[in-house]
Design a protein around this motif. Structure first.
Motif, PDB file in Angstrom:
ATOM      1  N   TYR A  42       0.830  -1.208   0.000  1.00 55.27           N
ATOM      2  CA  TYR A  42       0.000   0.000   0.000  1.00 55.27           C
ATOM      3  C   TYR A  42       0.865   1.259   0.000  1.00 55.27           C
ATOM      4  CZ  TYR A  42      -3.968  -3.018   1.131  1.00 55.27           C
ATOM      5  OH  TYR A  42      -4.936  -3.993   1.108  1.00 55.27           O
ATOM      6  N   TRP A  43       1.924   1.255   0.801  1.00 59.83           N
ATOM      7  CA  TRP A  43       2.778   2.429   0.862  1.00 59.83           C
ATOM      8  C   TRP A  43       3.501   2.643  -0.463  1.00 59.83           C
ATOM      9  CZ3 TRP A  43       3.248   6.977   2.295  1.00 59.83           C
ATOM     10  CH2 TRP A  43       4.461   7.657   2.290  1.00 59.83           C
ATOM     11  N   SER A  44       3.994   1.586  -1.054  1.00 58.70           N
ATOM     12  CA  SER A  44       4.690   1.697  -2.327  1.00 58.70           C
ATOM     13  C   SER A  44       3.795   2.318  -3.400  1.00 58.70           C
ATOM     14  CB  SER A  44       5.161   0.314  -2.778  1.00 58.70           C
ATOM     15  OG  SER A  44       5.777   0.385  -4.038  1.00 58.70           O
ATOM     16  N   ILE A  57       8.042  11.547   2.209  1.00 57.57           N
ATOM     17  CA  ILE A  57       8.327  10.146   1.858  1.00 57.57           C
ATOM     18  C   ILE A  57       9.598   9.611   2.528  1.00 57.57           C
ATOM     19  CG2 ILE A  57       8.926   8.583  -0.051  1.00 57.57           C
ATOM     20  CD1 ILE A  57       6.878  10.174  -1.766  1.00 57.57           C
ATOM     21  N   PRO A  58      10.738  10.301   2.465  1.00 57.10           N
ATOM     22  CA  PRO A  58      11.942   9.750   3.104  1.00 57.10           C
ATOM     23  C   PRO A  58      11.784   9.527   4.609  1.00 57.10           C
ATOM     24  CG  PRO A  58      12.536  11.512   1.594  1.00 57.10           C
ATOM     25  CD  PRO A  58      11.037  11.533   1.722  1.00 57.10           C
ATOM     26  N   ILE A  64       9.228   3.383   8.749  1.00 55.00           N
ATOM     27  CA  ILE A  64       8.836   2.010   8.422  1.00 55.00           C
ATOM     28  C   ILE A  64      10.024   1.067   8.630  1.00 55.00           C
ATOM     29  CG2 ILE A  64       8.148   0.471   6.545  1.00 55.00           C
ATOM     30  CD1 ILE A  64       6.490   2.862   5.429  1.00 55.00           C
ATOM     31  N   GLU A  65      11.171   1.477   8.131  1.00 52.89           N
ATOM     32  CA  GLU A  65      12.380   0.668   8.282  1.00 52.89           C
ATOM     33  C   GLU A  65      12.728   0.476   9.757  1.00 52.89           C
ATOM     34  OE1 GLU A  65      16.798   1.234   6.644  1.00 52.89           O
ATOM     35  OE2 GLU A  65      15.239   1.632   5.143  1.00 52.89           O
ATOM     36  N   GLU A  66      12.647   1.549  10.524  1.00 56.45           N
ATOM     37  CA  GLU A  66      12.946   1.492  11.960  1.00 56.45           C
ATOM     38  C   GLU A  66      11.963   0.566  12.687  1.00 56.45           C
ATOM     39  OE1 GLU A  66      13.084   4.508  15.827  1.00 56.45           O
ATOM     40  OE2 GLU A  66      12.942   5.350  13.811  1.00 56.45           O
ATOM     41  N   MET A  67      10.688   0.666  12.341  1.00 57.62           N
ATOM     42  CA  MET A  67       9.664  -0.160  12.978  1.00 57.62           C
ATOM     43  C   MET A  67       9.931  -1.647  12.720  1.00 57.62           C
ATOM     44  SD  MET A  67       5.571  -0.238  12.217  1.00 57.62           S
ATOM     45  CE  MET A  67       5.854  -0.807  10.550  1.00 57.62           C
TER      46      MET A  67
END
Length: 95
Positions: A42-44, A57-58, A64-67
């Motif tokens: 969905y995010w993509s 976005i960044p 997201i990466e951290e989560m």
């Protein structure tokens, strides 16, 4: 799919991450890997349609990466806290 629908679905997937983390999903059909896959899909799709909020976005990608890094390393609290911070961005209102 419309941007509003993608962001609403993305927001719902983020909420699932915050509520259930990897080890607390209540139903076999809803599990961490599926939640993760859906959320990233969905995010993509959504970020390709963002215009006004494209500069975010960044930062969202980093959250997201951290989560997921926190969840994958077993740091449930940090993963949940990061998911809540992401959800609190009110991502459904982005354009």
């Amino acid at each position: 799919m419309s941007l509003k629908k993608l962001l609403a679905d993305f927001s719902a997937e983020v909420a699932l991450c915050a509520m259930f983390a990897p080890d607390r999903y209540p139903f076999p059909a809803i599990h961490y890997e599926q939640n993760r896959t859906d959320m990233l899909r969905y995010w993509s799709e959504a970020k390709g349609q963002l215009k006004r909020d494209a500069a975010l976005i960044p930062a969202i990608d980093a959250q997201i990466e951290e989560m997921f890094a926190a969840f994958d390393s077993g740091d449930r609290k940090k993963g949940v806290d990061t998911a809540m911070a992401l959800w609190n961005r009110n991502i459904k209102q982005m354009e």
